[in-house]
Enzyme design. Structure first.
Site, PDB file in Angstrom:
ATOM      1  N   ILE A 154     -98.061 -24.608 -15.333  1.00  0.00           N
ATOM      2  CA  ILE A 154     -98.284 -23.756 -14.163  1.00  0.00           C
ATOM      3  C   ILE A 154     -99.389 -24.300 -13.275  1.00  0.00           C
ATOM      4  O   ILE A 154     -99.721 -23.687 -12.259  1.00  0.00           O
ATOM      5  CB  ILE A 154     -98.625 -22.313 -14.585  1.00  0.00           C
ATOM      6  CG1 ILE A 154     -99.838 -22.288 -15.500  1.00  0.00           C
ATOM      7  CG2 ILE A 154     -97.434 -21.656 -15.257  1.00  0.00           C
ATOM      8  CD1 ILE A 154    -100.274 -20.895 -15.905  1.00  0.00           C
ATOM      9  N   GLY A 155     -99.941 -25.440 -13.631  1.00  0.00           N
ATOM     10  CA  GLY A 155    -100.962 -26.021 -12.771  1.00  0.00           C
ATOM     11  C   GLY A 155    -101.518 -27.308 -13.333  1.00  0.00           C
ATOM     12  O   GLY A 155    -101.496 -27.543 -14.547  1.00  0.00           O
TER      13      GLY A 155
ATOM     14  N   GLY B 169    -104.799 -30.370 -12.780  1.00  0.00           N
ATOM     15  CA  GLY B 169    -106.114 -30.639 -12.238  1.00  0.00           C
ATOM     16  C   GLY B 169    -106.583 -31.997 -12.705  1.00  0.00           C
ATOM     17  O   GLY B 169    -105.965 -32.626 -13.571  1.00  0.00           O
ATOM     18  N   GLY B 170    -107.686 -32.441 -12.137  1.00  0.00           N
ATOM     19  CA  GLY B 170    -108.201 -33.739 -12.528  1.00  0.00           C
ATOM     20  C   GLY B 170    -108.695 -33.770 -13.960  1.00  0.00           C
ATOM     21  O   GLY B 170    -108.729 -34.833 -14.575  1.00  0.00           O
ATOM     22  N   SER B 171    -109.079 -32.630 -14.490  1.00  0.00           N
ATOM     23  CA  SER B 171    -109.642 -32.593 -15.838  1.00  0.00           C
ATOM     24  C   SER B 171    -108.848 -31.712 -16.793  1.00  0.00           C
ATOM     25  O   SER B 171    -109.252 -31.541 -17.937  1.00  0.00           O
ATOM     26  CB  SER B 171    -111.091 -32.083 -15.790  1.00  0.00           C
ATOM     27  OG  SER B 171    -111.130 -30.761 -15.274  1.00  0.00           O
ATOM     28  N   SER B 172    -107.733 -31.157 -16.351  1.00  0.00           N
ATOM     29  CA  SER B 172    -107.004 -30.238 -17.222  1.00  0.00           C
ATOM     30  C   SER B 172    -105.589 -30.030 -16.727  1.00  0.00           C
ATOM     31  O   SER B 172    -105.238 -30.395 -15.605  1.00  0.00           O
ATOM     32  CB  SER B 172    -107.714 -28.880 -17.295  1.00  0.00           C
ATOM     33  OG  SER B 172    -107.728 -28.272 -16.015  1.00  0.00           O
ATOM     34  N   CYS B 173    -104.801 -29.449 -17.619  1.00  0.00           N
ATOM     35  CA  CYS B 173    -103.450 -29.017 -17.278  1.00  0.00           C
ATOM     36  C   CYS B 173    -103.269 -27.634 -17.893  1.00  0.00           C
ATOM     37  O   CYS B 173    -103.652 -27.406 -19.044  1.00  0.00           O
ATOM     38  CB  CYS B 173    -102.416 -29.990 -17.831  1.00  0.00           C
ATOM     39  SG  CYS B 173    -100.714 -29.600 -17.357  1.00  0.00           S
ATOM     40  N   VAL B 174    -102.712 -26.712 -17.136  1.00  0.00           N
ATOM     41  CA  VAL B 174    -102.594 -25.330 -17.588  1.00  0.00           C
ATOM     42  C   VAL B 174    -101.129 -24.991 -17.833  1.00  0.00           C
ATOM     43  O   VAL B 174    -100.261 -25.297 -17.014  1.00  0.00           O
ATOM     44  CB  VAL B 174    -103.209 -24.360 -16.568  1.00  0.00           C
ATOM     45  CG1 VAL B 174    -103.117 -22.927 -17.056  1.00  0.00           C
ATOM     46  CG2 VAL B 174    -104.664 -24.729 -16.314  1.00  0.00           C
TER      47      VAL B 174
ATOM     48  N   ASP C 254    -118.538 -23.120  -7.600  1.00  0.00           N
ATOM     49  CA  ASP C 254    -117.207 -23.471  -7.099  1.00  0.00           C
ATOM     50  C   ASP C 254    -116.465 -22.204  -6.672  1.00  0.00           C
ATOM     51  O   ASP C 254    -115.312 -21.991  -7.034  1.00  0.00           O
ATOM     52  CB  ASP C 254    -116.416 -24.227  -8.164  1.00  0.00           C
ATOM     53  CG  ASP C 254    -115.212 -24.960  -7.566  1.00  0.00           C
ATOM     54  OD1 ASP C 254    -115.202 -25.193  -6.336  1.00  0.00           O
ATOM     55  OD2 ASP C 254    -114.289 -25.301  -8.320  1.00  0.00           O
TER      56      ASP C 254
END
Length: 565
Positions: A216-217, A219-224, A339
């Protein structure tokens, strides 16, 4: 722990019983002679304490140390033994019994040693885990990416912390030495109340082996991933990339520690975490509750934007402000988000706003500055379009940096525009702040040019003026001139639908007066007003509030010609 103690006591009692039994075994062998031949008389009169049996012309008796065969006085009594020759030891059969019992004792002792070793190993794992998740000052990696895609933030909390209990399957406990460090993997357990430690296998099953269909998403440091837990609840599972560095475990544990301390209705809660080796790689995951409506930015850009009425937008702004107020003033320790943006404000099916993504958060010292750092930040962390001027120029972050970013969020709620977007002529990119600031200076342009076209003019002009004024105050260049999040909450509370009867308490003529008079009366509504409010009532920052922002000491100021720019 209690079971281990009971087991040790049981083993001790068994050993004592065996020792007593062993002490009762015959340990003397007697060879006796008699003058008579009636065995029944001898057995009844002279061998009651021994086990005697006839052997040709003599008797063999097995006796304990405290009981020997009866010998006739002077050797004249024919009803007893005339003499006996006793020696320490046992017969062959008794020796066999002694050896078998000795073997049992050895086996029991061996089992006791094994249990002791297992207990010692579990204690080492417990100490290892306790040290790993002990209270530490939260720190943030300098190479961590600023954020992840807005859809990655689909996190939800529908229940209180006390209801966030999940059934977790057990796993084999053990400790592994890897990379010259002791990494403990133990049975899943709870820490800090309702925060659970999940196994990697359970989260893998919840996401269908981390299928791309569950993403569902990014990112540069993660995946959700969207996952279905064993209890049927939907969760957002954030799988962190494996960064290189010796402080990776420390950073992750401090992030879990930080998130586990936060308990507020307008802050997305952490359900649990996972930290264990899977193959050659360390897997670190965070589990949050799923948010059905996604992020504020998703709603403004998508079909739900048509349903976002002006009252809903005010409620969203107030909820997000309360979440930040909690982080700044009531969290222990107080937290600087760093942020704040529309993709980090999540909405549930009832349009309740919650703050999320504290991956770059910093703890605050008593002076409101981030702790552990007396010098400017070496690298900017955050999202372009939300940077406060002092942070972008000098790298100095404070609570007022979050306030500036929240001012940008207010502009997004008012205009529906993105913080940075391409203009109609497709030449370069245009900042929402730069575009909006000139329009914020004129009350007429606020009504005619700022509102989101999707609102279709359905809003109260007075409320629009107050919201625009608040955004302008949050975006002031001087950090000291910006309102605190407590003051932001107080102002938004005057226009929320739940306090419509109190709207007249805010002097609308104050919004566009000259700068000199504004400075003179700012103390009345900002610093002094909030101070008197603290003296009059005690505010619970741990739950949503619906207090009013009253200005009994501020007199309305007439609008002067010089107020318009």
């Amino acid at each position: 722990m209690k079971m281990r103690v009971e087991t040790a006591l049981a083993i001790l009692l068994v050993l004592i019983s065996i020792q007593q039994c062993y002490g009762g075994v015959s340990n003397y062998t007697c060879t006796c002679f008699s003058s008579g031949n009636r065995s029944d008389i001898l057995e009844s009169n002279c061998s009651t304490s021994c086990n005697c049996r006839p052997d040709r012309d003599q008797w063999v008796c097995l006796c304990p140390a405290n009981g020997f065969p009866v010998i006739a006085i002077g050797g004249s009594n024919s009803s007893c033994f005339t003499s006996c020759n006793c020696s320490a030891g046992a017969t062959k059969s008794s020796k066999k019994q002694y050896l078998s019992r000795k073997l049992v004792i050895v086996i029991l002792l061996f089992c006791g040693v094994l249990i002791s070793l297992a207990f010692l190993a579990s204690m080492i794992c417990y100490i290892c885990r306790k040290d790993k998740f002990s209270g530490q000052t939260p720190s943030v990696s300098s190479d961590r990416e600023s954020s992840w895609h807005s859809s990655a933030n689909l996190i939800n909390r529908k229940s209180s912390v006390s209801q966030s209990k999940i059934s977790i399957s057990s796993s084999v406990a053990g400790c592994f030495f890897q990379n010259a460090s002791l990494f403990c993997v133990s049975k899943p357990e709870t820490i800090h109340g309702a925060i659970f430690q999940f196994s990697y296998t359970e989260l893998e099953q919840a996401t269908n082996k981390f299928s791309s269909n569950s993403v569902i998403g990014h990112g540069g440091s993660s995946c959700v991933y969207r996952g279905q837990l064993k209890d049927g609840k939907t969760a957002a599972i954030k799988r962190l990339n494996t960064p290189k560095g010796d402080d990776t475990d420390t950073l992750f544990s401090t992030e879990v520690e930080l998130l586990s301390r936060l308990h507020h209705y307008h802050v997305v809660p952490l359900i649990g975490y996972c930290s264990e080796f899977h193959g050659k790689h360390a897997e670190r995951l965070l589990v949050f509750e799923y948010m059905s409506y996604g992020s504020l930015r998703d709603c403004l850009d998508g079909e739900l934007g048509e349903k976002m009425t002006w009252n809903i937008r005010i409620s969203v702004a107030l909820g997000a402000a309360r979440g930040l107020e909690y982080l700044h003033e009531a969290a222990a320790p107080r937290i600087l988000h760093r942020d704040v943006k529309s993709t980090n404000i999540l909405l549930d099916e009832n349009w309740h706003a919650k703050i999320t993504d504290l991956g770059m958060a910093k703890c605050l010292s008593s002076d409101g500055l981030q702790s552990g750092s007396s010098s400017p930040t070496t690298g900017l962390q955050g999202t372009f379009g939300y940077f406060a001027p002092e942070y972008a120029i000098a790298g100095c972050a404070s609570q007022m940096s979050d306030v500036f970013s929240f001012g940008v969020v207010l502009l997004e709620l008012i205009t529906g525009r993105k913080p940075i977007q391409k203009p109609s002529n497709n030449k370069g990119e245009e900042s929402l702040v730069i575009w909006a600031v000139p329009r914020l200076q004129d009350s007429k342009r606020v009504i005619e040019e700022l509102p989101d076209p999707r609102l279709n003019g359905k809003f109260a002009e007075e409320e629009m003026q107050i919201m625009a004024y608040l955004a302008k105050e949050c975006l002031l260049l001087d950090p000291e001139s910006r309102p605190t999040m407590r003051e932001v909450v107080q102002i938004l509370s005057t226009i929320t639908p739940d306090t419509s009867s109190r709207r007249r308490n805010f002097p609308i003529n104050y919004l566009f007066q000259s700068n000199e008079k504004k400075k003179e009366s700012k103390v009345g509504w900002s610093r002094g007003g909030s101070k008197s409010g603290q003296e009059e009532e005690t505010v619970d920052l741990t739950e949503p509030r619906f207090e009013s922002f009253c200005l009994p000491n501020v007199k309305p100021v007439l609008l002067e010609p010089s107020a318009h720019i």
